[in-house]
Motif scaffolding. Sequence first.
Motif, short mmCIF file in Angstrom:
data_model
loop_
_atom_site.label_atom_id
_atom_site.label_comp_id
_atom_site.label_asym_id
_atom_site.label_seq_id
_atom_site.Cartn_x
_atom_site.Cartn_y
_atom_site.Cartn_z
N ASP A 88 21.54 -35.39 -71.54
CA ASP A 88 22.28 -36.02 -72.39
C ASP A 88 21.95 -37.45 -72.07
OD1 ASP A 88 23.77 -33.76 -73.13
OD2 ASP A 88 25.55 -34.08 -71.78
N GLU A 89 22.81 -38.31 -72.91
CA GLU A 89 22.45 -40.09 -72.74
C GLU A 89 22.29 -40.45 -71.45
OE1 GLU A 89 24.96 -42.01 -75.34
OE2 GLU A 89 24.21 -41.21 -77.22
N ASN A 90 23.04 -39.83 -70.36
CA ASN A 90 23.33 -40.40 -69.08
C ASN A 90 21.84 -40.01 -68.13
OD1 ASN A 90 24.11 -37.61 -68.68
ND2 ASN A 90 26.00 -38.32 -67.55
N GLY A 91 21.19 -38.93 -68.82
CA GLY A 91 20.07 -38.75 -67.92
C GLY A 91 20.42 -37.46 -67.16
N VAL A 92 21.58 -36.88 -67.58
CA VAL A 92 21.55 -35.57 -66.55
C VAL A 92 21.67 -34.19 -67.90
CG1 VAL A 92 23.45 -34.48 -65.20
CG2 VAL A 92 22.99 -36.73 -65.16
N MET A 93 21.38 -33.10 -67.35
CA MET A 93 21.22 -31.96 -68.16
C MET A 93 22.92 -31.60 -68.51
SD MET A 93 18.23 -31.18 -69.00
CE MET A 93 16.68 -31.44 -68.38
N PRO A 94 23.09 -31.10 -69.74
CA PRO A 94 24.22 -30.94 -70.32
C PRO A 94 25.18 -29.84 -69.50
CG PRO A 94 22.56 -29.78 -71.68
CD PRO A 94 21.83 -30.86 -70.76
N TRP A 95 24.46 -28.89 -68.77
CA TRP A 95 25.10 -27.72 -67.90
C TRP A 95 25.54 -28.46 -66.67
CZ3 TRP A 95 20.17 -27.25 -69.57
CH2 TRP A 95 18.94 -27.61 -68.80
N ALA A 96 25.08 -29.60 -66.27
CA ALA A 96 25.47 -30.09 -65.00
C ALA A 96 26.20 -31.28 -65.04
CB ALA A 96 24.05 -30.45 -64.45
N GLN A 97 26.88 -31.64 -66.01
CA GLN A 97 27.65 -33.05 -66.00
C GLN A 97 28.82 -32.61 -65.51
OE1 GLN A 97 26.92 -35.77 -68.31
NE2 GLN A 97 25.12 -34.81 -68.80
N GLU A 98 29.32 -31.68 -65.33
CA GLU A 98 30.82 -31.70 -64.15
C GLU A 98 30.44 -32.10 -62.60
OE1 GLU A 98 31.93 -27.69 -63.14
OE2 GLU A 98 30.54 -26.95 -64.40
N PHE A 99 28.96 -31.94 -62.41
CA PHE A 99 28.77 -32.21 -61.17
C PHE A 99 28.26 -33.65 -60.72
CE2 PHE A 99 27.47 -27.53 -61.38
CZ PHE A 99 28.24 -26.97 -60.93
#
Length: 336
Positions: A88-99
Motif C-alpha cells: 500500500d502507499e505506506n510501504g506495508v503489505m495490505p494483509w498486514a495493515q492492522e499490525f
Amino acid sequence: MKRSRLLPAVAATAALALVAGCSSDADSDAPAAASSGAFPVTIDHAFGSTTIDAAPERIVTMGWNAQDILGALDITPVGQPKYTYGADENGVMPWAQEFYDADATTLYEDPAAGEPDVEALATLAPDLVLAPYEGFPQSYYDTLSAVSPVVAYPGEAWQTTWQDQTTMIGEAVGKPTEAQALIDGMGQRLASEAEANPEFAGKTVAVVNLDTDTGQANVYMPSDPRVQVLNEMGFVNAPGVVALDEADSADTFFSTVSLENVQSFDADVIVAFTPEGYDLASVPALATLPAVASGSAVALSDEQVIAGLSNVNPVSTPWVLDRILPQLKDAATKAA
C-alpha cells in the motif's frame, strides 16, 4: 535473489557506536515486546547458532514474512522493510495493515540488490534481528552480528518453509506455543481447501515468473514456499520442474529457462506471474503449452496478489487464497 554486498569493517565499527549512542533512549519507549518465559533459547541456522538470553524488546525484521508472523504473535517490531512491490502507499503489505503502527515501527529501505545497510539498522538499536528467510552471505551475517544477535535462515537462502519460519520466530520471542497455534491454524486452512477442492488432488503444477523483456521464465523449484503451499492443497510438482530441480547443483529456489524450452515446465495447471494485460496465448512458445490452450493456466498480474502468493505465512496466505482460489479451481477443472 539479492546479490551480496560486502560491507567494510568501518561499517561495523560505526554501527556499534550508533547502538551505544541509542540504547539508553531506546529502552524507554520500546514497543510491545516478547514473552519472558522461555529464555535463554538457542536457535540453529545456516551460520551456526544464536543464543537469546532474555526476551527481546527491540526487534528488527529482514526480508519477507517475519513482521507478519510477529504481528500475529502480538509483537511490534521497531524496524521492518519498506516495501514497494505489492505494498500500500505506506510501504506495508495490505494483509498486514492492522499490525502496523507508524509511531512504533520504522520502515527502512530494503534495496532490491544487496542487503540493508547495517548502519541504518543499527540506528534502530535492535536487540534481535529476525531473518529466517532472507538470503545473505556469511560476511554480511558477521557484520550484522556485531550489532545484534541475528536469527538467520536455517538451510538454503530463500527456501525456509513457512512452518520453520514460524517456529523459529516463535522460539526467538518466547512464544513457541502461540507460534505452533499459527502453524496448526494455517495447516487446517490448507487441508480444508484440499478437501473442498478435490479437483486439485494429483494435478501437476508449475509456478513461473515470466520475464517478457528477456524472453525467459523463472520457474520456482519444489523447495520454494510458493510451490509448497500449492502442494499442501493437493497439487503435485510437474515432472519437468522436478527434473530442473534435480539438474540444479546450486540449490536455488528458481531455475531460469528460455521460452523456447517451455515444455520444461509443462503442467496440468500453470500459475504464471505476468505484466498487466499480458496474453499468454499471444506468445507463440507459450501457446504450445496444453495448459494455455485448455485455459488451465492462471495468469496473475495484480502486484498485491503476486506478493501475497510470494510471501507465504499464516497472515498473508489466507488473504491471497481468498483471491486466487476461484481461478485455481477453474484451472484445475479445465485440466481434468
